[in-house]
Design an enzyme around this catalytic site. Sequence first.
Site, PDB file in Angstrom:
ATOM      1  N   ALA A 195       0.830  -1.206   0.000  1.00  0.00           N
ATOM      2  CA  ALA A 195       0.000   0.000   0.000  1.00  0.00           C
ATOM      3  C   ALA A 195       0.863   1.254   0.000  1.00  0.00           C
ATOM      4  CB  ALA A 195      -0.930   0.005   1.205  1.00  0.00           C
ATOM      5  N   CYS A 196       0.402   2.252  -0.723  1.00  0.00           N
ATOM      6  CA  CYS A 196       1.060   3.560  -0.734  1.00  0.00           C
ATOM      7  C   CYS A 196      -0.016   4.633  -0.795  1.00  0.00           C
ATOM      8  CB  CYS A 196       2.037   3.676  -1.901  1.00  0.00           C
ATOM      9  SG  CYS A 196       1.270   3.662  -3.544  1.00  0.00           S
ATOM     10  N   ASP A 197       0.385   5.840  -1.052  1.00  0.00           N
ATOM     11  CA  ASP A 197      -0.549   6.964  -1.014  1.00  0.00           C
ATOM     12  C   ASP A 197      -1.677   6.808  -2.024  1.00  0.00           C
ATOM     13  OD1 ASP A 197      -1.359   9.612  -0.095  1.00  0.00           O
ATOM     14  OD2 ASP A 197      -0.761  10.272  -2.080  1.00  0.00           O
ATOM     15  N   SER A 200       3.780   1.229  -4.884  1.00  0.00           N
ATOM     16  CA  SER A 200       3.217  -0.001  -4.315  1.00  0.00           C
ATOM     17  C   SER A 200       2.942  -1.032  -5.404  1.00  0.00           C
ATOM     18  CB  SER A 200       1.932   0.310  -3.539  1.00  0.00           C
ATOM     19  OG  SER A 200       0.927   0.819  -4.392  1.00  0.00           O
TER      20      SER A 200
END
Length: 495
Positions: free
Chosen positions: A398-400, A406
């Site tokens: 997960a990332c922004d 990600s």
Amino acid sequence: MSATPTTTKPLGGGVRARIQAFGGFLTAMVIPNVGAFIAWGFVTALFIPTGWMPNEEFAQLVGPMISYMLPLLIAFTGGRLVHGARGGVIGAVGTIGLIVGAGIPMFLGAMIMGPLSAYLLKRVDRFLEPRMRAGLEMLVNNFSLGILGFGLCLLSFAAIGPGIEELNKLLLAGINALVATGVLPLLALLNEPAKVLFLNNVIDQGVYYPLGLQQAATQGKSIFFMVASNPGPGLGLLTAFLFFSKSKLIRRSTPSAILIHFIGGIHEIYFPYVLMKPLTIVGMIAGAASGIATFSLFDVGLVAGPSPGSIVSYLLLTPRGNYLGVLTGVLVAAIVTFVVTAAILKFDRFRSGSTLDEEDEGLEAAQNKSSSMKAEGRSLLAGALTQTDARPTSIVFACDAGMGSSAMGASVFRKRLTKAGITGIAVTHAAIENIPIDTGLAVIQQNLVERARRVHPHLTIIPIANYLGDPALDELQEKLAGTPAPEASQDTLNG
């Protein structure tokens, strides 16, 4: 999602839990959008020619809201449940073809096409992910969604939509026939036992909400919003226990239960009372049937689904000229249930000769049973693992935004697992806010961990410095290689 069996299963519990899980899925698709349904209901109740404040300009909102906004919200939510944000987007794209190609509000179509579109994209993503080169994830993901969405949009417009429209006509004919023959009160024979078994979501969100919305679109109200949500029977049941139970514990706890049920609209609060004295279901059926008959007699309905099923919701969603019939239906249901339940309680106490301690223990046991029954469906829906020593079946990077770093990290780590011969683990990527509820483990850049904790407080997180060569990923791979796979059943909810 993988489903695991519970440690104890009553007879038929597995089937009921699966039906309950399906109802939970329908609920998760509809409930987040109930506020939008209520907003449309207010617009309808106020501004149509027969409303409280007729306004020709504001009344123009009624059609687009019910034809476009509400079905698209359902489709997006259903798609998101299946495949995150990407599933939500393609669910809406696939459903717009149904909406434009049909002359009726496509609620039933949205509940089918939204999850179906997301499921197909999920399959496409699973096929493409192992074959993508690192760095090309965003390009491939965007165009795979766009191409599949383009095809689904055309298909739903030309073929699927007309089929669902014919099915919808059959449903509307069935509605009219059911109302015309006067057998609507018999629905109580199905509704009340199903509610106590926590199958009420299958009935409400799967049957009555779509039927009610179809009817409200043409008549401005619908009785189907009230056939399973009437707070009157629960009020009558709890009041009977308040006056006729020998147990001080029951009498002491019942007033708060009445408040939670009748004002708060949380009907589940009375389920343990019925489970404690199963014969009282007769009173619930009698009261619910009487309420439906009264609603039919007065020809009343609500403008939208009352969620929660509170008397406050009923009053706010009652259209002009319907208050007498609605309130009378609730009152009649409460009185009939009270009379029948009181007679059952007095007879049962005389027959069994139960002591106060036994009645107290009976309520506690029923509450535990009720909680256990509800947990079965939730566990199945969420795919919760009962074996703490088993490795996760899914890992999300997960990332922004869930698309760049990600996606690349998930692609690389997936290939590492494949090369190491570690199978049975789905490695995907998502934005932090869109991490699926069934995720076993999340890999998140360390400066985003605090943000993830606020959104998902119970999620197991592996913090990393970067998504490619972090030592934490080496440790994770070693742990996965030496940890047994979970013994999950082959049943899946989302494929």
